[in-house]
Design a protein around this motif. Structure first.
Motif, PDB file in Angstrom:
ATOM      1  N   UNK A 108      27.447  31.005  19.351  1.00 61.05           N
ATOM      2  CA  UNK A 108      26.520  31.553  20.331  1.00 61.05           C
ATOM      3  C   UNK A 108      25.708  30.427  20.962  1.00 61.05           C
ATOM      4  N   UNK A 109      25.177  29.539  20.148  1.00 55.41           N
ATOM      5  CA  UNK A 109      24.356  28.448  20.699  1.00 55.41           C
ATOM      6  C   UNK A 109      25.205  27.539  21.573  1.00 55.41           C
ATOM      7  N   UNK A 110      26.437  27.277  21.147  1.00 55.21           N
ATOM      8  CA  UNK A 110      27.312  26.432  21.943  1.00 55.21           C
ATOM      9  C   UNK A 110      27.647  27.084  23.275  1.00 55.21           C
ATOM     10  N   UNK A 111      27.907  28.378  23.257  1.00 51.45           N
ATOM     11  CA  UNK A 111      28.263  29.070  24.495  1.00 51.45           C
ATOM     12  C   UNK A 111      27.101  29.065  25.471  1.00 51.45           C
ATOM     13  N   UNK A 112      25.887  29.229  24.972  1.00 47.50           N
ATOM     14  CA  UNK A 112      24.717  29.237  25.838  1.00 47.50           C
ATOM     15  C   UNK A 112      24.541  27.872  26.517  1.00 47.50           C
ATOM     16  N   UNK A 113      24.628  26.800  25.745  1.00 48.01           N
ATOM     17  CA  UNK A 113      24.502  25.452  26.305  1.00 48.01           C
ATOM     18  C   UNK A 113      25.648  25.180  27.275  1.00 48.01           C
ATOM     19  N   UNK A 114      26.858  25.593  26.921  1.00 49.80           N
ATOM     20  CA  UNK A 114      28.000  25.422  27.814  1.00 49.80           C
ATOM     21  C   UNK A 114      27.761  26.145  29.134  1.00 49.80           C
ATOM     22  N   UNK A 115      27.246  27.361  29.072  1.00 52.58           N
ATOM     23  CA  UNK A 115      26.960  28.108  30.293  1.00 52.58           C
ATOM     24  C   UNK A 115      25.931  27.386  31.151  1.00 52.58           C
ATOM     25  N   UNK A 116      24.850  26.916  30.546  1.00 54.44           N
ATOM     26  CA  UNK A 116      23.813  26.230  31.311  1.00 54.44           C
ATOM     27  C   UNK A 116      24.360  24.999  32.026  1.00 54.44           C
ATOM     28  N   UNK A 117      25.197  24.234  31.359  1.00 57.54           N
ATOM     29  CA  UNK A 117      25.718  23.023  31.977  1.00 57.54           C
ATOM     30  C   UNK A 117      26.893  23.294  32.904  1.00 57.54           C
ATOM     31  N   UNK A 118      27.553  24.416  32.750  1.00 52.70           N
ATOM     32  CA  UNK A 118      28.550  24.843  33.738  1.00 52.70           C
ATOM     33  C   UNK A 118      27.830  25.239  35.029  1.00 52.70           C
ATOM     34  N   UNK A 119      26.671  25.886  34.899  1.00 51.64           N
ATOM     35  CA  UNK A 119      25.856  26.215  36.071  1.00 51.64           C
ATOM     36  C   UNK A 119      25.470  24.935  36.810  1.00 51.64           C
ATOM     37  N   UNK A 120      25.008  23.958  36.063  1.00 52.03           N
ATOM     38  CA  UNK A 120      24.596  22.689  36.665  1.00 52.03           C
ATOM     39  C   UNK A 120      25.758  22.002  37.370  1.00 52.03           C
ATOM     40  N   UNK A 121      26.894  21.938  36.692  1.00 53.42           N
ATOM     41  CA  UNK A 121      28.064  21.286  37.279  1.00 53.42           C
ATOM     42  C   UNK A 121      28.546  22.027  38.519  1.00 53.42           C
ATOM     43  N   UNK A 122      28.268  23.328  38.576  1.00 51.30           N
ATOM     44  CA  UNK A 122      28.678  24.143  39.709  1.00 51.30           C
ATOM     45  C   UNK A 122      27.640  24.155  40.818  1.00 51.30           C
ATOM     46  N   UNK A 123      26.502  23.476  40.576  1.00 50.54           N
ATOM     47  CA  UNK A 123      25.450  23.427  41.593  1.00 50.54           C
ATOM     48  C   UNK A 123      24.667  24.712  41.730  1.00 50.54           C
TER      49      UNK A 123
END
Length: 130
Positions: A108-123
């Protein structure tokens, strides 16, 4: 959904979902709001349990019982009361991972961090980079 699935979500879809949350909540809810809260607490790509726990309390996903002991809510015991709905960033919830599904703790913690940085990478979201 695992980390690989999260990063495969098209940026246009994430952006649409985030904008809908932002628009209909008047800026109170959305992935970018959650990411902003996480980063304001010092959150980065590196896991930090203390920051994760502070984030959980900030958005109402982590709460305490009468004895003051903190615990993470899960989908089986999460009820959306006005006191939690009122918290900025409470929704959309990551509590879809129940404690017994084998995905609750580390993933769960990994998925949340992954989502946040996918948002960033996607602008997505006007969040400063850490």
């Amino acid at each position: 959904m695992n980390n690989e699935g999260i990063v495969k979500i098209p940026a246009i879809d994430l952006n649409t979902i985030d904008k809908l949350w932002l628009n209909y909540s008047k800026g109170k809810f959305g992935f970018s709001v959650q990411k902003e809260i996480y980063q304001s607490l010092g959150g980065t790509k590196e896991f930090n349990g203390e920051i994760r726990d502070k984030f959980g309390v900030s958005v109402g996903w982590r709460t305490s019982n009468k004895d003051g002991k903190y615990f993470w809510r899960n989908s089986d015991d999460c009820y959306y009361h006005i006191d939690t709905i009122g918290l900025r960033g409470h929704l959309p919830s990551c509590l879809w991972a129940g404690i017994n599904d084998g995905l609750f703790q580390e993933n769960r913690r990994d998925r949340l961090i992954t989502l946040f940085y996918h948002l960033e990478a996607s602008g997505i979201g006007n969040i400063s980079k850490q």
